[in-house]
Write an enzyme that holds these catalytic residues in place. Structure first.
Site, PDB file in Angstrom:
ATOM      1  N   SER A  52       0.857  -1.196   0.000  1.00 12.35           N
ATOM      2  CA  SER A  52       0.000   0.000   0.000  1.00 12.35           C
ATOM      3  C   SER A  52       0.888   1.240   0.000  1.00 12.35           C
ATOM      4  O   SER A  52       1.544   1.518  -1.016  1.00 12.35           O
ATOM      5  CB  SER A  52      -1.012  -0.020   1.147  1.00 12.35           C
ATOM      6  OG  SER A  52      -0.390  -0.004   2.407  1.00 12.35           O
TER       7      SER A  52
ATOM      8  N   HIS B 110      -2.918  -0.792  -2.956  1.00 15.44           N
ATOM      9  CA  HIS B 110      -4.047   0.015  -2.486  1.00 15.44           C
ATOM     10  C   HIS B 110      -4.032   1.372  -3.173  1.00 15.44           C
ATOM     11  O   HIS B 110      -2.988   1.993  -3.293  1.00 15.44           O
ATOM     12  CB  HIS B 110      -3.949   0.256  -0.977  1.00 15.44           C
ATOM     13  CG  HIS B 110      -4.243  -0.965  -0.176  1.00 15.44           C
ATOM     14  ND1 HIS B 110      -3.946  -1.072   1.145  1.00 15.44           N
ATOM     15  CD2 HIS B 110      -4.820  -2.145  -0.517  1.00 15.44           C
ATOM     16  CE1 HIS B 110      -4.319  -2.252   1.609  1.00 15.44           C
ATOM     17  NE2 HIS B 110      -4.847  -2.930   0.613  1.00 15.44           N
TER      18      HIS B 110
ATOM     19  N   ASP C  86      -3.762  -5.151   5.997  1.00 22.14           N
ATOM     20  CA  ASP C  86      -4.332  -5.965   4.918  1.00 22.14           C
ATOM     21  C   ASP C  86      -3.206  -6.736   4.237  1.00 22.14           C
ATOM     22  O   ASP C  86      -2.236  -6.129   3.782  1.00 22.14           O
ATOM     23  CB  ASP C  86      -5.061  -5.071   3.898  1.00 22.14           C
ATOM     24  CG  ASP C  86      -5.586  -5.868   2.712  1.00 22.14           C
ATOM     25  OD1 ASP C  86      -6.042  -7.021   2.930  1.00 22.14           O
ATOM     26  OD2 ASP C  86      -5.543  -5.355   1.584  1.00 22.14           O
TER      27      ASP C  86
END
Lengths: 274, 190
Positions: free
Chosen positions: B11, B38, B130
């Site tokens: 991310s 992301h 995540d």
């Protein structure tokens, strides 16, 4: 069919059971996302395995109905993917102006936000009175919400942003009245929309359309079922009719690849060749 | 072991890390790469066309049911989960997982569900968790796991969380990850 892993056999049997017991047909859904949703459902129901769910679902209608809801995806927003509406206004609206009357089929309309967005777009283009929109979904619960056109007020801020990015020409708040925590869409937006139950997996064609919109529904189907639904769409479109798919969906990997021309490539707007 | 798919998640800081990683992979790299980075849900294809400039491998923003080919780089599109099926990708707009769509967990879990031990899971720089759950399942199914060394990561939160939660096979500085992948995949069938 090849040899499956034990976990996949469990999933397969559950899906077959759901079909043979209740007629709910998920047999040709894309497996990876279906499996994820089944596992989230297990957690929510505090069940420990797929066979356990199968045994319970076969005997308990309420459990099967909850499963049905759990397997259905209803992600939507007004003016979702604003660039789609810009392309529709630029590329499709001029074609629609040439018809005295036209029909749009919005297949898999969920709770209705994207149908009302289309109604607003056509209203602003001065074409709304010339159309009839058939908005269908397999799930009668989401259709009830769609028919009402009442959405949580707190979503209006996001919808307003999307409306502006989509090239909206007025003030978005003209299209709803606030009532406590809800926004009630203005009744005139519903006037040309017919909401009805239609299952893309099992039901056939019911009219001839100038435009078919089906966004982010086919991603949940496997390739065989996608081809079947594309056959239905192709046969339900008039000559030079328009097909609109989701941003990352494509006609490319289907049997109907050569049956359409690109109208707006990035926005997945296609035109039936003949 | 023949590795068929490399599933990568990142991310915050991912763009520059991916640039470094992808530019070091040679033509005819024998495995496919699937990447979740992301990003904002309305972002366009800028990410993949930007990264294409730094790699000889063809870069795709995945379209639903796209075939998985070795030596190609596949990005999860903005606002869709990327899932792996037998031989192709599928997409979903299911609810965000770990607050993210696309979610790294979703990619890693579905990749190892299909490929079992024939998948390598890689977590790079990232500012949330995540990917940790996904890496854990991937490892449990026999897949190979690689995490960027936190001190070389623009944002060490994801690498640190992954190292704490999973018995990771390789913790490597960013510059060593591509050579390791080449080694792992080049040793195919030996």
């Amino acid at each position: 069919m090849g040899i499956l892993k034990p976990d996949d056999v469990d999933i397969h049997l559950l899906i077959e059971g759901l079909y043979y017991r209740y007629g709910y047909d998920f047999r040709n859904y894309a497996k990876a996302s279906l499996k994820r949703r089944i596992h989230s459902f297990l957690k929510a129901e505090h069940l420990s395995s797929v066979p356990e769910l199968q045994a319970q679902m076969l005997r308990d209608r309420a459990c099967a109905d909850r499963l049905l809801l759990g397997l259905t995806v209803n992600t939507t927003a007004m003016f979702r993917d604003p660039s789609f509406y810009i392309a529709f206004r630029q590329q499709v609206v001029p074609l629609l102006r040439t018809y005295p009357f036209f029909r749009i089929w919005h297949a898999g309309c969920s709770t209705g936000q994207e149908v009302y967005s289309m109604a607003i777009l056509l209203q602003e283009a001065g074409l709304y009175h010339r159309c009839r929109i058939y908005a269908t979904d397999a799930n009668d619960r989401v259709l009830q919400t769609a028919r009402q056109g009442i959405y949580p007020y707190k979503q209006m801020q996001e919808y307003t942003q999307l409306y502006l990015k989509a090239g909206g020409q007025r003030t978005f708040s003209e299209y709803y009245t606030a009532h406590y925590n809800n926004a009630i869409l203005r009744p005139f937006l519903r006037e040309r929309i017919v909401f009805g139950e239609h299952n893309l997996v099992t039901d056939g064609s019911f009219n001839e359309f100038n435009v078919i919109i089906c966004r982010n529904v086919l991603i949940y189907f496997d390739q065989m079922l996608q081809n079947q639904v594309h056959e239905l769409f192709y046969n339900s479109l008039c000559k030079f009719g328009i097909l609109g798919l989701g941003k990352q969906e494509t006609i490319r990997f289907t049997k109907y690849e050569t049956a359409y021309d690109d109208l707006a490539k990035a926005e997945k707007l296609y035109r039936r060749r003949s | 072991m023949t590795y068929e798919l490399i599933a990568i998640g990142t991310s915050l800081g991912g763009l520059s890390a991916l640039k470094t990683l992808l530019r070091s992979l040679p033509t005819a790299f024998p495995a496919a790469l699937a990447i979740v980075q992301h990003r904002h849900k309305e972002s366009d294809q800028g990410l993949s066309s930007f990264l294409q400039k730094f790699t000889v491998l063809p870069v795709h923003e995945v379209e639903d049911k796209e075939r998985i080919q070795p030596g190609h780089v596949y990005f999860a599109p903005a606002d869709y989960h990327l899932l792996v099926e037998y031989g192709y990708f599928s997409l979903s707009v299911d609810e965000p997982v770990s607050y993210a769509r696309p979610s790294i967990d979703v990619l890693l879990e579905s990749a190892s569900d299909i490929y079992d031990e024939r998948v390598i899971g890689v977590l790079l720089t990232g500012a949330n968790h995540d990917g940790v759950q996904g890496l854990r399942s991937l490892k449990a199914r026999g897949g190979m796991t690689i995490v960027q060394a936190p001190d070389t990561a623009e944002s060490p939160i994801l690498p640190e969380a992954a190292i704490a939660a999973v018995n990771v096979d390789w913790v490597l500085p960013l510059s060593d990850i591509a050579p390791r992948l080449i080694h792992l995949c080049g040793a195919a069938g030996v």
